[in-house]
Scaffold this motif. Structure first.
Motif, PDB file in Angstrom:
ATOM      1  N   TYR A 133      77.114  36.947  79.281  1.00 27.16           N
ATOM      2  CA  TYR A 133      76.103  35.959  78.932  1.00 27.16           C
ATOM      3  C   TYR A 133      76.705  35.041  77.881  1.00 27.16           C
ATOM      4  N   PRO A 134      76.400  33.744  77.919  1.00 29.26           N
ATOM      5  CA  PRO A 134      76.912  32.841  76.891  1.00 29.26           C
ATOM      6  C   PRO A 134      76.084  32.946  75.612  1.00 29.26           C
ATOM      7  N   LYS A 135      76.761  32.892  74.492  1.00 27.62           N
ATOM      8  CA  LYS A 135      76.104  32.875  73.188  1.00 27.62           C
ATOM      9  C   LYS A 135      76.718  31.749  72.366  1.00 27.62           C
ATOM     10  N   VAL A 136      75.885  30.936  71.764  1.00 30.98           N
ATOM     11  CA  VAL A 136      76.372  29.848  70.928  1.00 30.98           C
ATOM     12  C   VAL A 136      75.886  30.105  69.496  1.00 30.98           C
ATOM     13  N   VAL A 137      76.823  30.259  68.584  1.00 37.57           N
ATOM     14  CA  VAL A 137      76.514  30.519  67.183  1.00 37.57           C
ATOM     15  C   VAL A 137      77.193  29.455  66.330  1.00 37.57           C
ATOM     16  N   LYS A 138      76.390  28.587  65.744  1.00 34.80           N
ATOM     17  CA  LYS A 138      76.922  27.505  64.904  1.00 34.80           C
ATOM     18  C   LYS A 138      78.001  26.727  65.648  1.00 34.80           C
ATOM     19  N   ASP A 139      77.685  26.343  66.879  1.00 36.94           N
ATOM     20  CA  ASP A 139      78.578  25.563  67.746  1.00 36.94           C
ATOM     21  C   ASP A 139      79.805  26.327  68.230  1.00 36.94           C
ATOM     22  N   ASN A 140      79.914  27.593  67.896  1.00 35.24           N
ATOM     23  CA  ASN A 140      80.992  28.424  68.435  1.00 35.24           C
ATOM     24  C   ASN A 140      80.503  29.117  69.702  1.00 35.24           C
ATOM     25  N   VAL A 141      81.339  29.129  70.727  1.00 33.78           N
ATOM     26  CA  VAL A 141      80.966  29.709  72.014  1.00 33.78           C
ATOM     27  C   VAL A 141      81.492  31.139  72.103  1.00 33.78           C
ATOM     28  N   TYR A 142      80.583  32.061  72.437  1.00 33.53           N
ATOM     29  CA  TYR A 142      80.960  33.453  72.646  1.00 33.53           C
ATOM     30  C   TYR A 142      80.493  33.880  74.038  1.00 33.53           C
ATOM     31  N   PHE A 143      81.283  34.730  74.669  1.00 33.33           N
ATOM     32  CA  PHE A 143      80.879  35.362  75.917  1.00 33.33           C
ATOM     33  C   PHE A 143      80.570  36.822  75.581  1.00 33.33           C
ATOM     34  N   ALA A 155      87.625  29.652  73.124  1.00 32.70           N
ATOM     35  CA  ALA A 155      88.101  28.357  72.640  1.00 32.70           C
ATOM     36  C   ALA A 155      87.365  27.248  73.359  1.00 32.70           C
ATOM     37  N   ASP A 156      86.645  26.431  72.613  1.00 33.29           N
ATOM     38  CA  ASP A 156      85.891  25.323  73.189  1.00 33.29           C
ATOM     39  C   ASP A 156      86.793  24.098  73.233  1.00 33.29           C
ATOM     40  N   ARG A 157      87.195  23.731  74.453  1.00 32.79           N
ATOM     41  CA  ARG A 157      88.144  22.640  74.621  1.00 32.79           C
ATOM     42  C   ARG A 157      87.433  21.341  74.982  1.00 32.79           C
ATOM     43  N   ASP A 158      86.141  21.257  74.600  1.00 31.54           N
ATOM     44  CA  ASP A 158      85.325  20.115  75.005  1.00 31.54           C
ATOM     45  C   ASP A 158      85.343  19.989  76.517  1.00 31.54           C
ATOM     46  N   ASP A 159      85.268  21.132  77.153  1.00 29.95           N
ATOM     47  CA  ASP A 159      85.361  21.221  78.599  1.00 29.95           C
ATOM     48  C   ASP A 159      83.960  21.151  79.205  1.00 29.95           C
ATOM     49  N   LEU A 160      83.807  20.400  80.289  1.00 33.17           N
ATOM     50  CA  LEU A 160      82.505  20.290  80.928  1.00 33.17           C
ATOM     51  C   LEU A 160      82.005  21.641  81.430  1.00 33.17           C
ATOM     52  N   LYS A 166      76.920  26.641  78.245  1.00 35.38           N
ATOM     53  CA  LYS A 166      76.049  26.676  77.069  1.00 35.38           C
ATOM     54  C   LYS A 166      74.604  26.408  77.456  1.00 35.38           C
ATOM     55  N   GLU A 167      74.416  25.530  78.406  1.00 34.39           N
ATOM     56  CA  GLU A 167      73.068  25.111  78.783  1.00 34.39           C
ATOM     57  C   GLU A 167      72.411  26.057  79.785  1.00 34.39           C
ATOM     58  N   LEU A 168      73.201  26.697  80.640  1.00 35.00           N
ATOM     59  CA  LEU A 168      72.634  27.503  81.702  1.00 35.00           C
ATOM     60  C   LEU A 168      71.973  28.789  81.205  1.00 35.00           C
ATOM     61  N   GLN A 169      72.651  29.480  80.295  1.00 41.51           N
ATOM     62  CA  GLN A 169      72.163  30.760  79.798  1.00 41.51           C
ATOM     63  C   GLN A 169      71.951  31.780  80.917  1.00 41.51           C
ATOM     64  N   LEU A 170      72.821  31.729  81.933  1.00 43.43           N
ATOM     65  CA  LEU A 170      72.751  32.650  83.052  1.00 43.43           C
ATOM     66  C   LEU A 170      73.954  33.591  83.016  1.00 43.43           C
ATOM     67  N   PRO A 171      73.821  34.791  83.592  1.00 42.67           N
ATOM     68  CA  PRO A 171      74.986  35.679  83.651  1.00 42.67           C
ATOM     69  C   PRO A 171      76.045  35.101  84.577  1.00 42.67           C
ATOM     70  N   PHE A 172      77.302  35.367  84.280  1.00 39.53           N
ATOM     71  CA  PHE A 172      78.395  34.866  85.103  1.00 39.53           C
ATOM     72  C   PHE A 172      79.562  35.836  85.042  1.00 39.53           C
ATOM     73  N   LEU A 173      80.326  35.861  86.113  1.00 36.87           N
ATOM     74  CA  LEU A 173      81.551  36.644  86.185  1.00 36.87           C
ATOM     75  C   LEU A 173      82.696  35.787  85.675  1.00 36.87           C
ATOM     76  N   SER A 174      83.568  36.386  84.869  1.00 37.44           N
ATOM     77  CA  SER A 174      84.709  35.620  84.375  1.00 37.44           C
ATOM     78  C   SER A 174      85.839  36.567  84.003  1.00 37.44           C
ATOM     79  N   LEU A 175      87.037  35.988  83.896  1.00 30.88           N
ATOM     80  CA  LEU A 175      88.207  36.708  83.407  1.00 30.88           C
ATOM     81  C   LEU A 175      88.769  35.918  82.233  1.00 30.88           C
TER      82      LEU A 175
END
Length: 234
Positions: A133-143, A155-160, A166-175
């Motif tokens: 799940y995405p977590k945003v704490v003081k503009d820092n992105v955590y999974f 690392a937030d690379r200003d990536d779309l 950040k906006e979805l707040q849905l579960p996702f699979l990632s590596l």
């Protein structure tokens, strides 16, 4: 990476790919070497003729036979996420499979990065593959890993891609792979409306067992979500 490996060179040649990557890095000093190496290992197996022959059980376990997806493989809702899934599988192979690890270290030796190889060499032991799940704490992105509740600082690379997460707040699979004290990825697979996973199951599986379960769970749910019978409203 698609630009780096030219389709006019169907045979796999480390020296050719190395020179292509070196040219890209030299002409664009702002390019992130971590991301370039990740892009390289995602794609390089396409040009390694023997990997499928050496690991047929791995291929059989994680890829769909063409006959099982022939009716949906051109469907946009299946094709695009399945391509990302396959990218993730190729990275997973290089980080976990004995033959894959040998290829990974061979690539590590010739990759033309100046000061990053000590970071890359930790990827097979320190990567994280899970449902997050995405977590945003003081503009820092955590999974946040749904199994361990561990939060990975990404690392937030200003990536779309990260912006949308950040906006979805849905579960996702990632590596995720580590870069010093943070992590990076460009493989994010939303799992909206997929079958729920029992918390007890997640708690009782080992790390490798959890990874194996998740990959099969994602693959099957993606296929089911795209079958005609699942798309017809009653």
């Amino acid at each position: 990476m698609k630009k780096t490996v030219n389709s006019k060179h169907p045979q796999f040649h480390f020296d050719y790919v190395q020179q292509e990557i070196k040219d890209v890095l030299e002409h664009d000093p702002s390019l992130d070497e971590h991301l370039m190496f990740l892009a390289t290992i995602k794609e390089i197996l396409r040009y390694e003729d023997n990997w499928a022959k050496r690991s047929p059980k791995f291929i059989e376990a994680y890829y769909y036979p063409l006959k099982e997806i022939k009716d949906i493989r051109h469907c946009e809702n299946f094709r695009e996420p399945y391509e990302v899934y396959c990218e993730l599988i190729r990275v997973y192979y290089l980080l976990t499979n004995p033959h894959g690890k040998r290829l990974f270290h061979k690539m590590l030796n010739w990759f033309p990065a100046k000061n990053k190889k000590h970071v890359f060499q930790n990827w097979p032991s320190d990567f994280a593959l899970s449902l997050f799940y995405p977590k945003v704490v003081k503009d820092n992105v955590y999974f946040e890993d749904i199994k361990t509740r561990q939060k990975f600082h990404v690392a937030d690379r200003d990536d779309l891609l990260l912006t949308s997460i950040k906006e979805l707040q849905l579960p996702f699979l990632s590596l995720l792979v580590p870069i010093d004290k943070k992590f990076i990825t460009d493989m994010i697979l939303p799992c909206e409306n997929f079958d729920q996973i029992s918390p007890d199951l997640a708690d009782n599986l080992s790390k490798s067992g959890w990874e194996d379960y998740l990959l099969h769970w994602y693959r099957e749910n993606l296929r089911k979500s795209c079958l005609p019978s699942r798309n017809v409203r009653e």
